[in-house]
Design a protein around this motif. Structure first.
Motif, PDB file in Angstrom:
ATOM      1  N   PHE B  77      32.086  -0.528  74.579  1.00  0.00           N
ATOM      2  CA  PHE B  77      31.316  -0.616  73.334  1.00  0.00           C
ATOM      3  C   PHE B  77      31.902   0.328  72.284  1.00  0.00           C
ATOM      4  CE2 PHE B  77      28.013   1.305  70.677  1.00  0.00           C
ATOM      5  CZ  PHE B  77      27.532   0.181  70.019  1.00  0.00           C
ATOM      6  N   CYS B  78      32.260   1.553  72.731  1.00  0.00           N
ATOM      7  CA  CYS B  78      32.780   2.551  71.790  1.00  0.00           C
ATOM      8  C   CYS B  78      34.160   2.155  71.265  1.00  0.00           C
ATOM      9  CB  CYS B  78      32.860   3.914  72.472  1.00  0.00           C
ATOM     10  SG  CYS B  78      31.263   4.545  72.980  1.00  0.00           S
ATOM     11  N   GLY B  79      34.991   1.657  72.140  1.00  0.00           N
ATOM     12  CA  GLY B  79      36.362   1.335  71.722  1.00  0.00           C
ATOM     13  C   GLY B  79      36.476   0.026  70.965  1.00  0.00           C
ATOM     14  N   VAL B  81      33.452  -1.968  69.604  1.00  0.00           N
ATOM     15  CA  VAL B  81      32.320  -2.472  68.805  1.00  0.00           C
ATOM     16  C   VAL B  81      31.836  -1.478  67.748  1.00  0.00           C
ATOM     17  CG1 VAL B  81      29.961  -3.397  68.862  1.00  0.00           C
ATOM     18  CG2 VAL B  81      31.502  -3.826  70.794  1.00  0.00           C
ATOM     19  N   CYS B  82      31.598  -0.237  68.134  1.00  0.00           N
ATOM     20  CA  CYS B  82      30.818   0.681  67.295  1.00  0.00           C
ATOM     21  C   CYS B  82      31.469   0.949  65.929  1.00  0.00           C
ATOM     22  CB  CYS B  82      30.619   1.999  68.023  1.00  0.00           C
ATOM     23  SG  CYS B  82      29.705   3.182  67.029  1.00  0.00           S
ATOM     24  N   PRO B  83      30.781   0.608  64.843  1.00  0.00           N
ATOM     25  CA  PRO B  83      31.348   0.825  63.512  1.00  0.00           C
ATOM     26  C   PRO B  83      31.556   2.309  63.180  1.00  0.00           C
ATOM     27  CG  PRO B  83      29.472  -0.685  63.403  1.00  0.00           C
ATOM     28  CD  PRO B  83      29.488  -0.092  64.780  1.00  0.00           C
ATOM     29  N   LEU B  84      30.704   3.182  63.738  1.00  0.00           N
ATOM     30  CA  LEU B  84      30.861   4.605  63.424  1.00  0.00           C
ATOM     31  C   LEU B  84      32.114   5.164  64.113  1.00  0.00           C
ATOM     32  CD1 LEU B  84      29.517   6.854  61.838  1.00  0.00           C
ATOM     33  CD2 LEU B  84      28.342   7.538  63.917  1.00  0.00           C
ATOM     34  N   GLY B  85      32.319   4.764  65.359  1.00  0.00           N
ATOM     35  CA  GLY B  85      33.536   5.172  66.054  1.00  0.00           C
ATOM     36  C   GLY B  85      34.766   4.640  65.322  1.00  0.00           C
ATOM     37  N   PHE B  86      34.652   3.425  64.796  1.00  0.00           N
ATOM     38  CA  PHE B  86      35.771   2.798  64.063  1.00  0.00           C
ATOM     39  C   PHE B  86      36.104   3.606  62.806  1.00  0.00           C
ATOM     40  CE2 PHE B  86      37.205  -1.306  61.693  1.00  0.00           C
ATOM     41  CZ  PHE B  86      38.527  -1.080  62.055  1.00  0.00           C
ATOM     42  N   PHE B 177      32.901  13.062  66.142  1.00  0.00           N
ATOM     43  CA  PHE B 177      31.462  12.858  66.357  1.00  0.00           C
ATOM     44  C   PHE B 177      31.207  12.311  67.766  1.00  0.00           C
ATOM     45  CE2 PHE B 177      27.676  10.150  66.230  1.00  0.00           C
ATOM     46  CZ  PHE B 177      26.734  11.049  65.772  1.00  0.00           C
ATOM     47  N   CYS B 178      32.045  11.356  68.180  1.00  0.00           N
ATOM     48  CA  CYS B 178      31.871  10.725  69.497  1.00  0.00           C
ATOM     49  C   CYS B 178      31.963  11.752  70.612  1.00  0.00           C
ATOM     50  CB  CYS B 178      32.954   9.681  69.723  1.00  0.00           C
ATOM     51  SG  CYS B 178      33.064   8.468  68.420  1.00  0.00           S
ATOM     52  N   ARG B 179      32.930  12.644  70.501  1.00  0.00           N
ATOM     53  CA  ARG B 179      33.152  13.610  71.576  1.00  0.00           C
ATOM     54  C   ARG B 179      31.996  14.577  71.751  1.00  0.00           C
ATOM     55  NH1 ARG B 179      39.210  15.942  71.920  1.00  0.00           N
ATOM     56  NH2 ARG B 179      40.284  14.069  71.252  1.00  0.00           N
ATOM     57  N   PHE B 181      28.892  14.944  69.617  1.00  0.00           N
ATOM     58  CA  PHE B 181      27.531  14.826  69.090  1.00  0.00           C
ATOM     59  C   PHE B 181      26.810  13.513  69.392  1.00  0.00           C
ATOM     60  CE2 PHE B 181      29.887  17.680  66.211  1.00  0.00           C
ATOM     61  CZ  PHE B 181      29.172  18.845  66.468  1.00  0.00           C
ATOM     62  N   CYS B 182      27.527  12.477  69.813  1.00  0.00           N
ATOM     63  CA  CYS B 182      26.867  11.168  69.848  1.00  0.00           C
ATOM     64  C   CYS B 182      25.878  11.038  71.024  1.00  0.00           C
ATOM     65  CB  CYS B 182      27.890  10.046  69.923  1.00  0.00           C
ATOM     66  SG  CYS B 182      27.071   8.443  69.964  1.00  0.00           S
ATOM     67  N   PRO B 183      24.593  10.837  70.724  1.00  0.00           N
ATOM     68  CA  PRO B 183      23.622  10.708  71.813  1.00  0.00           C
ATOM     69  C   PRO B 183      23.756   9.385  72.566  1.00  0.00           C
ATOM     70  CG  PRO B 183      22.538  10.390  69.681  1.00  0.00           C
ATOM     71  CD  PRO B 183      23.967  10.768  69.390  1.00  0.00           C
ATOM     72  N   LEU B 184      24.337   8.378  71.924  1.00  0.00           N
ATOM     73  CA  LEU B 184      24.523   7.105  72.637  1.00  0.00           C
ATOM     74  C   LEU B 184      25.621   7.253  73.688  1.00  0.00           C
ATOM     75  CD1 LEU B 184      23.683   4.210  73.029  1.00  0.00           C
ATOM     76  CD2 LEU B 184      25.211   3.524  71.194  1.00  0.00           C
ATOM     77  N   ALA B 185      26.659   8.025  73.340  1.00  0.00           N
ATOM     78  CA  ALA B 185      27.709   8.297  74.332  1.00  0.00           C
ATOM     79  C   ALA B 185      27.095   9.012  75.530  1.00  0.00           C
ATOM     80  CB  ALA B 185      28.807   9.153  73.705  1.00  0.00           C
ATOM     81  N   ALA B 186      26.217   9.989  75.253  1.00  0.00           N
ATOM     82  CA  ALA B 186      25.568  10.726  76.345  1.00  0.00           C
ATOM     83  C   ALA B 186      24.741   9.783  77.213  1.00  0.00           C
ATOM     84  CB  ALA B 186      24.676  11.832  75.768  1.00  0.00           C
TER      85      ALA B 186
HETATM   86  S1  SF4 Z   1      30.557   7.687  70.971  1.00  0.00           S
HETATM   87 FE1  SF4 Z   1      28.843   7.055  69.691  1.00  0.00          FE
HETATM   88  S2  SF4 Z   1      29.630   6.992  67.581  1.00  0.00           S
HETATM   89 FE2  SF4 Z   1      31.372   7.085  68.989  1.00  0.00          FE
HETATM   90  S3  SF4 Z   1      31.965   4.979  69.268  1.00  0.00           S
HETATM   91 FE3  SF4 Z   1      30.577   5.479  70.966  1.00  0.00          FE
HETATM   92  S4  SF4 Z   1      28.534   4.930  70.253  1.00  0.00           S
HETATM   93 FE4  SF4 Z   1      29.864   4.957  68.458  1.00  0.00          FE
END
Ligand code: SF4
Ligand code: SF4
Ligand code: SF4
Lengths: 126, 255
Positions: B77-79, B81-86, B177-179, B181-186
């Protein structure tokens, strides 16, 4: 087992669109208020309204409160993400037009101004 | 074709979809496309059977979709899909283009120390959301700030500062941010750890050139293991593309 690279984007697209489609399986409302139990003699009708202004729990709660004094309403369920409200009511006491009039009523604010907060965009009998 | 071309095409498609909603064309508000909203809703659903604030069924169903995806393909999803990661990736790639140097990442020990911050962020966000029943983290969320155009619920200079930190941080540290702070990554980490499809290395043909590590946006070490199980791997395949030895790095289904 070696996996070809194209499998990852295919999985991604399948699970994202599949996940989005799965939303139809969850029907929990944002608020669910019961005003009165349906009596044995009372009739029941159901109507779904699309309401501009119902967009979160706060606005949905305020919307529902506007019906505190309205006779004939049994229940109101709101679905904020779809801007929808579903009413069950006694058609011998109130009507879709009455329901619409209540939500579109102008309210008086602290500064004395009068404003309409909600607008009924569509009503569908269920 | 380099995988990145395909990946950026897919990422652009999803970003365009979110933007389309953000401009008001979809049948709901764009917050409903954020799977983290599903996590934020769990308490309200469990205690009162109701969604929190403006969240709805799509938040929950998308969360289920990406959790199952993580169990199969790690944090794809992160690699993909996610627009913020992009956006974060575009910023650090821009820096690479401008400075003509590969972005030097921060020292490994500091990196390791900072990574658990995202678990603290997750706990704080959930605690305050569940306490207040409101999406109070909106003002601290760069995704919301960007796609809502600093809309309702943002906090003026606080949100601007967070956006500035996101942009500057992404310039200096890939996936900043991904590394940290991202709560979705957690949220996804435990599922991603179990993810079935993993980057694998053939130790017999590997020449220890280290290229796979150098290109990894998350500073992972695929050159040190036969099968990379790390939860941060997004299956972006940058490492596979960088490897000079044919078929030395591949994707494999391994438990
Ligand atoms: S870590 Fe968070 S902000 Fe980064 S790509 Fe994944 S979901 Fe998106
Ligand atoms: S290990 Fe490879 S696939 Fe995983 S995140 Fe790093 S570069 Fe991407
Ligand atoms: S890039 Fe390929 S050859 Fe170089 S260290 Fe990584 S796996 Fe080995």
């Amino acid at each position: 087992m070696t996996i070809p690279r194209w499998v990852i984007p295919v999985l991604v697209v399948v699970f994202m669109f599949g996940g989005y489609g799965l939303r139809l399986a969850f029907t929990q409302p944002t608020t669910n208020v019961v005003f009165a139990e349906q009596t044995a003699s009372g009739e029941m009708a159901k109507i779904e309204a699309t309401v501009q202004g119902v967009k979160c729990k706060g606005t949905a709660g305020f919307f529902t409160k506007m019906y505190n004094e309205t006779p004939g309403i049994y229940t109101i369920k709101t679905y904020a993400s779809e801007h929808k409200a579903v009413f069950t009511y006694d058609p011998s006491v109130t009507s879709p037009d009455d329901i619409k009039a209540v939500m579109e009523k102008k309210l008086t604010f602290g500064d004395g101004s009068k404003r309409q907060i909600f607008t009924c965009l569509e009503m569908v009998e269920k | 074709m380099k995988t990145r071309v395909l990946r950026w095409t897919v990422l652009s498609g999803f970003a365009a979809f979110v933007l389309w909603y953000a401009f008001g064309y979809g049948d709901r508000s764009f917050e409903n496309l954020c799977p983290f909203g599903g996590v934020a809703s769990l308490y309200g659903l469990a205690t009162g059977g109701e969604f929190t604030c403006s969240l709805g069924p799509a938040n929950l169903s998308l969360l289920i979709g990406i959790v199952v995806l993580a169990l199969i393909a790690k944090r794809a999803f992160c690699g993909w899909v996610c627009p913020l990661g992009f956006i974060g990736e575009l910023i650090y790639r821009l820096r690479e283009k401008v400075t003509r140097k590969r972005v030097k990442t921060i020292p490994p020990r500091l990196n390791a120390w900072l990574k658990p911050l995202r678990y603290i962020v997750l706990v704080l966000v959930l605690y305050f959301t569940w306490q207040t029943g409101d999406l109070i983290f909106r003002g601290y969320d760069p995704f919301y700030a960007i796609f809502s155009g600093m809309g309702h619920g943002t906090l003026g200079w606080i949100t601007w500062s967070i956006l500035a930190i996101f942009l500057i941080g992404s310039w200096f540290v890939p996936m900043f941010f991904c590394r940290y702070f991202c709560p979705l990554a957690a949220t996804l980490d435990p599922f991603s750890r179990l993810g079935l499809i993993k980057v694998s290395r053939n130790a017999e043909t590997c020449i220890d050139c280290n290229k796979c590590h150098k290109v990894c946006p998350h500073d992972l070490h695929p050159e040190k293991v036969d099968v990379l199980r790390h939860h941060d791997c997004t299956n972006c395949m940058e490492c596979i593309d960088a490897c000079p030895i044919a078929k030395c790095m591949t994707l494999k289904a391994k438990v």
